[in-house]
Design a protein around this motif. Structure first.
Motif, PDB file in Angstrom:
ATOM      1  N   GLN A  60       0.796  -1.271   0.086  1.00 36.78           N
ATOM      2  CA  GLN A  60       0.033   0.018   0.070  1.00 36.78           C
ATOM      3  C   GLN A  60       0.927   1.327  -0.002  1.00 36.78           C
ATOM      4  O   GLN A  60       0.611   2.147  -0.506  1.00 36.78           O
ATOM      5  N   GLU A  61       1.877   1.339   1.000  1.00 35.81           N
ATOM      6  CA  GLU A  61       2.846   2.404   0.894  1.00 35.81           C
ATOM      7  C   GLU A  61       3.487   2.730  -0.340  1.00 35.81           C
ATOM      8  O   GLU A  61       3.620   3.931  -0.804  1.00 35.81           O
TER       9      GLU A  61
ATOM     10  N   GLY B 229       2.111   7.021  -6.686  1.00 35.51           N
ATOM     11  CA  GLY B 229       1.001   7.663  -7.240  1.00 35.51           C
ATOM     12  C   GLY B 229       0.375   6.497  -8.124  1.00 35.51           C
ATOM     13  O   GLY B 229       0.201   7.009  -9.421  1.00 35.51           O
ATOM     14  N   VAL B 230       0.363   5.061  -8.029  1.00 34.37           N
ATOM     15  CA  VAL B 230      -0.048   4.327  -8.836  1.00 34.37           C
ATOM     16  C   VAL B 230      -1.544   4.577  -9.310  1.00 34.37           C
ATOM     17  O   VAL B 230      -1.922   4.447 -10.653  1.00 34.37           O
ATOM     18  N   ALA B 231      -2.529   4.883  -8.509  1.00 33.80           N
ATOM     19  CA  ALA B 231      -3.811   4.718  -9.015  1.00 33.80           C
ATOM     20  C   ALA B 231      -4.267   5.722  -9.861  1.00 33.80           C
ATOM     21  O   ALA B 231      -3.706   7.087  -9.627  1.00 33.80           O
ATOM     22  N   GLN B 232      -4.986   5.380 -10.696  1.00 38.53           N
ATOM     23  CA  GLN B 232      -5.907   6.703 -11.581  1.00 38.53           C
ATOM     24  C   GLN B 232      -7.272   6.664 -10.798  1.00 38.53           C
ATOM     25  O   GLN B 232      -7.387   6.989  -9.819  1.00 38.53           O
TER      26      GLN B 232
ATOM     27  N   GLN C 229       6.503  -1.013 -11.095  1.00 37.30           N
ATOM     28  CA  GLN C 229       7.671  -0.346 -10.267  1.00 37.30           C
ATOM     29  C   GLN C 229       7.213  -0.330  -8.708  1.00 37.30           C
ATOM     30  O   GLN C 229       8.199  -0.550  -7.703  1.00 37.30           O
ATOM     31  N   ALA C 230       5.992  -0.400  -8.455  1.00 39.74           N
ATOM     32  CA  ALA C 230       5.485  -0.425  -6.882  1.00 39.74           C
ATOM     33  C   ALA C 230       5.927  -1.570  -6.435  1.00 39.74           C
ATOM     34  O   ALA C 230       6.325  -1.829  -5.103  1.00 39.74           O
ATOM     35  N   ILE C 231       5.582  -2.607  -7.225  1.00 40.96           N
ATOM     36  CA  ILE C 231       5.942  -4.109  -6.514  1.00 40.96           C
ATOM     37  C   ILE C 231       7.475  -4.189  -6.107  1.00 40.96           C
ATOM     38  O   ILE C 231       7.898  -4.704  -5.058  1.00 40.96           O
ATOM     39  N   HIS C 232       8.439  -3.622  -7.050  1.00 36.55           N
ATOM     40  CA  HIS C 232       9.568  -3.735  -6.897  1.00 36.55           C
ATOM     41  C   HIS C 232      10.017  -2.865  -5.672  1.00 36.55           C
ATOM     42  O   HIS C 232      11.098  -3.168  -4.810  1.00 36.55           O
ATOM     43  N   ARG C 233       9.513  -1.704  -5.453  1.00 34.58           N
ATOM     44  CA  ARG C 233       9.721  -0.879  -4.342  1.00 34.58           C
ATOM     45  C   ARG C 233       9.100  -1.601  -2.922  1.00 34.58           C
ATOM     46  O   ARG C 233       9.917  -1.406  -1.939  1.00 34.58           O
ATOM     47  N   ALA C 234       8.224  -2.201  -3.197  1.00 40.08           N
ATOM     48  CA  ALA C 234       7.648  -2.862  -1.766  1.00 40.08           C
ATOM     49  C   ALA C 234       8.436  -4.054  -1.523  1.00 40.08           C
ATOM     50  O   ALA C 234       8.864  -4.262  -0.335  1.00 40.08           O
ATOM     51  N   ALA C 235       9.217  -4.756  -2.597  1.00 38.90           N
ATOM     52  CA  ALA C 235      10.158  -5.966  -2.401  1.00 38.90           C
ATOM     53  C   ALA C 235      11.263  -5.269  -1.669  1.00 38.90           C
ATOM     54  O   ALA C 235      11.839  -5.909  -0.801  1.00 38.90           O
TER      55      ALA C 235
END
Lengths: 155, 779
Positions: free
Chosen positions: A86-87, A93-96, A142-148
């Protein structure tokens, strides 16, 4: 009567056995974070966790999850991986429109539970069942990489 | 004043005003040319020309509480473009509000109070940047006046800072909250006395948003997407998330063929389904159906699942008689008819030079016909609406791009005064044009009428959404060019054939209206001696409607593909050839090329700026490394398009492997919308347009046989999934120039995507795609 554990709370529901979990969650338990998109397990907007596994609630009869633990987007922040996902979503800013993003987050959390540091290809494979009409896929990746990465730092 | 029906069609804000326009203009003035002098004389432009116009009253949009909370009313629909964040940024910045203490409130549909709310046409910033700044500047001035009163000093010694007003000579401060009560009582200052903040004083506008690490690694909060937290925690409220105790859940069986009606219904089995409460018929409307419901049979139940099961158990006989020849509509046959018709001349839209001799004298002639299919907007949230009627008042909750149209239609349908109807706008789970047509709201209102005091929710399934969309118009575009021995273009002939959206509202005009031709057809910006643009007829057999970027999609696909074909025939580099066709930087008055529509904007403020077209082409190709040698199987493709007062160029770098699978390595998008309010959201719109455009290019097609849509769900109507998304999308925003008028953002990124991708596929494989989607044409 079907007894379900949803977000760590027990619910007794007076619904037909074949009612999909999606509609039990939305119309009966009134947890509306889980979305209807297709009704045929083609888009992933309805993704929840059943015993920690990402599951399409629109094709899951409510009776089949009796005695199991269901987690929805409303409670995924209780899961440390879910919280990191979530963070990362917020940071990039993933969501549109956001309608599919609950399902995306649930699916991504399921992926990271099984694979703490997935490659682009592994992300594509795991996430291609989740449609986004706004087209946010590159940021999701990108967000999944970032969370990882955030998970690795913590470990 | 008697204006073109065209200018009213494009507003699509209310059917009432549309029909008024029709009556005034008579016989669908669709392709009719307007007298240039008349158009210049009286036509209002921009927000001025929209129903409800603009409003800049601070008391309508801004409220300051004594605890310092600033509430800003957003009256535009949020569907992922970020307007709830961006418009609030505009007001907050001008006011001097601290972002952490700003909240947003969504306005119900009421354009008499808020001004125009029809969120389509990429208009929100074009029309609301200035009024919202003025509203906030007025509120700021009132705070300064309140402080001056309190201190008993001249107002020009008082200056608003961040959430405080400062008395400059003494450094005394009063917080906004402390001044709120006094300021509220003051008269609103005259518009002419307002001073807008200079650009240097902006804290949020044009700046990056979202969290950022500072040098010590701490997060610095800057304006963040306002609904972000609610979205990632499942708390955000979309249409179907509004519910009431004892609400009825309805699904509707609609006629599979446009215009068909219920002949008979056997309800026996459906009534046996546990949870089914009632079954009711909804009357349809004869064509043209406008925004009216299609009619059919509604099953009302205690939950959605029971309603769906009940509908499955209905046995309905349909009467296809009223559907006329819609019942034999076959898109494959229709496409071939249009292909044939494109071989003959059509209604002339624009004519310069002598096309026959230009083509006749050419050394080389290039000719190609292109096809783009019907498509469904298919927002992830299917249409849904809740309605409740009680004590002579109707209330609606729905995801609506155009709440006023819903409001007016509900009032008319239920025979209520306008102030007896409330239309609440939820978040939209995507719009893309589908939710500018409130047919689904009218279904809910129709059912709610029968259950006074009880809310009724009408839920569309995905099958409903695909079968009963307002489809993007199927199109055939035939292009022909004559080149001299050096490859230079002497003549250009383009025939475009497509049903018109006007067929929704009046007898099928068979020709595109100016608001459709003006989407990249008659506005062709090329520097060619002979240009002939024609529009042969094409009929509508389904509901045709706005789909993100609308007719720009087919025009750009055909024109930008054809330019690459011309460059190839000329043996020239595509980019160089495109720049040569564009010619020198110059401003083209849209009216001078027959476009008196121009997205409703003034031709003086918004000319077609060839310099800006060149600018995005040069930027995108430079960033992509255009001209680099590519290995076998790899290629770059380019396209550019001007629409919604903005300029976009796209370059794809793709690879087609031996097994014919396509890899999109990267996309470079150069975008010029003039001044940038929220660059981060502009980039996200470009990224989204890129991905949506890839789906249009590769996958999406609605076909009909015997009048019925052949695609039921996402296994048959596909669009891009993550595996189709480029490895990298690089967005290059240019020309952030506060001295020019702002352009649109939501739509203009989309049109160049499909042709750029198809041009890249051609560069990689030599395979020219003229019919979309690509599908399995590469194997």
């Amino acid at each position: 009567m079907v007894t379900l554990t949803i977000n760590r709370e027990e619910h007794k529901l007076d619904v037909p056995n074949d009612m999909p979990l999606l509609w039990a969650l939305r119309d009966v338990v009134k947890l509306t974070g889980t979305k209807f998109g297709c009704g045929m397990s083609l888009c992933g907007a309805c993704t929840v966790h059943v015993d920690g596994q990402a599951t399409r609630s629109c094709v899951t009869p409510v009776s089949s999850v009796e005695g199991k633990s269901v987690t929805t987007i409303e409670a995924i922040e209780m899961d440390p991986i879910g919280r990191r996902v979530q963070e990362a979503w917020l940071d990039l800013g993933v969501a549109q429109c956001g309608y599919c993003q609950g399902g995306q987050i649930m699916n991504a959390t399921g992926l990271l539970k099984q694979n703490a540091n997935p490659s682009d290809q592994q992300i594509d494979d795991a996430m291609s069942g989740n449609l986004c009409r706004c087209g946010t896929y590159t940021r999701i990746r990108q967000a999944i990489h970032r969370a990882a990465e955030a998970g690795e730092k913590r470990a | 004043m008697n204006r073109s029906s065209d200018s009213l069609i494009l507003e699509n804000v209310s059917r009432r005003s549309f029909l008024k326009g029709l009556a005034a203009g008579s016989a669908l003035v669709l392709a009719a040319k307007w007298d240039l002098a008349l158009a210049q004389q009286e036509k209002p432009y921009g927000a001025e020309a929209m129903p409800g116009g603009w409003v800049d009253d601070p008391n309508v949009f801004i409220r300051i509480d004594e605890d310092g909370t600033v509430t800003i009313v957003n009256h535009r629909a949020e569907m992922g473009q970020g307007i709830r964040t961006s418009l609030v940024m505009v007001a907050a910045d001008e006011l001097g509000a601290d972002w952490q203490r700003v909240r947003v409130e969504q306005a119900p549909g009421n354009h008499d109070k808020y001004g125009n709310q029809n969120t389509d046409g990429s208009r929100s910033m074009r029309h609301w940047f200035d009024p919202m700044r003025r509203a906030a500047a007025a509120a700021r001035t009132m705070l300064e006046q309140a402080a001056a009163q309190r201190w008993g000093v001249p107002v020009d010694e008082c200056q608003a800072g961040v959430h405080v007003v400062v008395h400059e000579p003494t450094g005394r401060k009063l917080a906004f909250g402390e001044l709120a009560r006094t300021a509220r009582e003051l008269p609103v200052p005259e518009r002419s006395t307002l001073t807008l903040k200079p650009r240097e004083a902006w804290r949020y506008l044009g700046k990056e948003t979202g969290p950022q690490q500072n040098v010590t690694g701490d997060k610095v909060q800057r304006p963040l997407a306002i609904d972000g937290q609610e979205i990632v925690t499942g708390q955000a409220v979309y249409g179907a998330d509004v519910g009431f105790d004892d609400m009825l859940y309805a699904v509707v069986a609609r006629p599979p063929i446009y215009g068909a009606e219920v002949a008979s219904v056997d309800q026996t089995e459906a009534r046996k389904v546990p949870g089914v409460v009632d079954i009711r018929q909804i009357d349809g409307t004869r064509q043209p159906g406008g925004f009216e419901p299609l009619g059919g049979v509604a099953v009302l139940a205690e939950n959605t699942w029971a309603a769906i099961q009940g509908r499955n158990a209905l046995k309905i006989e349909w009467d296809n008689g009223p559907a006329g020849d819609n019942a034999s509509y076959d898109t494959r046959v229709f496409t071939e008819e249009l292909m044939q018709r494109a071989e003959s001349a059509g209604q002339v839209i624009r004519s310069e030079g002598d096309i026959e001799s230009a083509l006749g004298n050419a050394e080389t002639r290039v000719q190609a016909s292109y096809y783009m299919p019907h498509m469904a907007q298919a927002p992830m949230e299917p249409p849904v609406a809740i309605a409740r009627m009680s004590d002579g008042h109707a209330e609606v909750w729905a995801p609506l791009q155009n709440p006023q149209a819903a409001h007016d239609g509900v009032a008319q349908r239920l025979g209520l005064e306008p102030n007896a109807v409330t239309v609440n706008v939820t978040l939209l789970g995507g719009g893309f044009g589908r939710k500018s047509k409130p047919d689904f709201v009218f279904e809910a209102a129709e059912l709610a009428k029968a259950y006074k005091g009880r809310a009724v929710r009408v839920q569309w399934t995905r099958e409903d959404d695909l079968h009963h969309a307002y489809f993007h118009a199927l199109s055939v575009d035939r292009l022909e060019a004559g080149l001299d021995a050096g490859g230079k273009a002497l003549g250009w002939r383009h025939r475009t054939l497509s049903p018109s959206i006007s067929s929704l509202f009046a007898e099928d005009p068979m020709h595109k209206g100016n608001f459709e031709l003006g989407m990249g057809f008659n506005t062709l910006p090329f520097n060619i001696p002979a240009i002939q643009l024609e529009n042969p007829p094409a009929s509508a057999h389904v509901r045709i409607g706005w789909f993100r970027a609308v007719y720009n999609l087919s025009h750009a696909f055909a024109i930008q593909s054809f330019v690459a074909e011309m460059a190839e025939a000329a043996g020239r580099d595509h980019r160089d050839y495109l720049l040569e066709l564009l010619g020198p930087a110059r401003e083209i008055n849209p009216q001078a090329v027959g476009d008196d529509w121009n997205y409703g904007e003034s031709p003086d403020l918004y000319p077609i700026d060839v310099g800006r077209l060149r600018g995005v082409v040069e930027k995108a190709t430079a960033e992509a490394g255009w001209g680099k040698q590519r290995p076998a199987g790899r290629g770059m493709g380019l396209a550019v398009h001007h629409s919604f007062a903005s300029y976009a160029a796209v370059v794809f770098d793709v690879e087609v492997q031996d097994d014919s699978s396509l890899i999109i390595h990267s996309t470079d998008i150069a975008f010029d919308c003039g001044p940038q309010v929220n660059p981060e959201r502009i980039r996200s719109q470009m990224e989204g347009a890129c991905v949506m455009g890839i789906g249009i290019a590769l996958q999406s097609e609605i076909t009909l046989e015997e009048g019925r849509v052949q695609q039921d769900n996402f296994h048959q109507y596909e669009f891009a999934r993550m595996r189709h998304a480029p490895r990298a999308i690089r967005v290059h925003l240019i020309n952030d120039n506060p001295d020019i008028a702002p352009g649109g953002v939501g739509e203009p990124g989309l049109p160049p995507v499909a042709p750029a991708l198809c041009n890249a596929i051609h560069a990689a494989t030599g395979k020219r795609i003229r019919r979309l989607p690509v599908g399995n044409q590469l194997s």
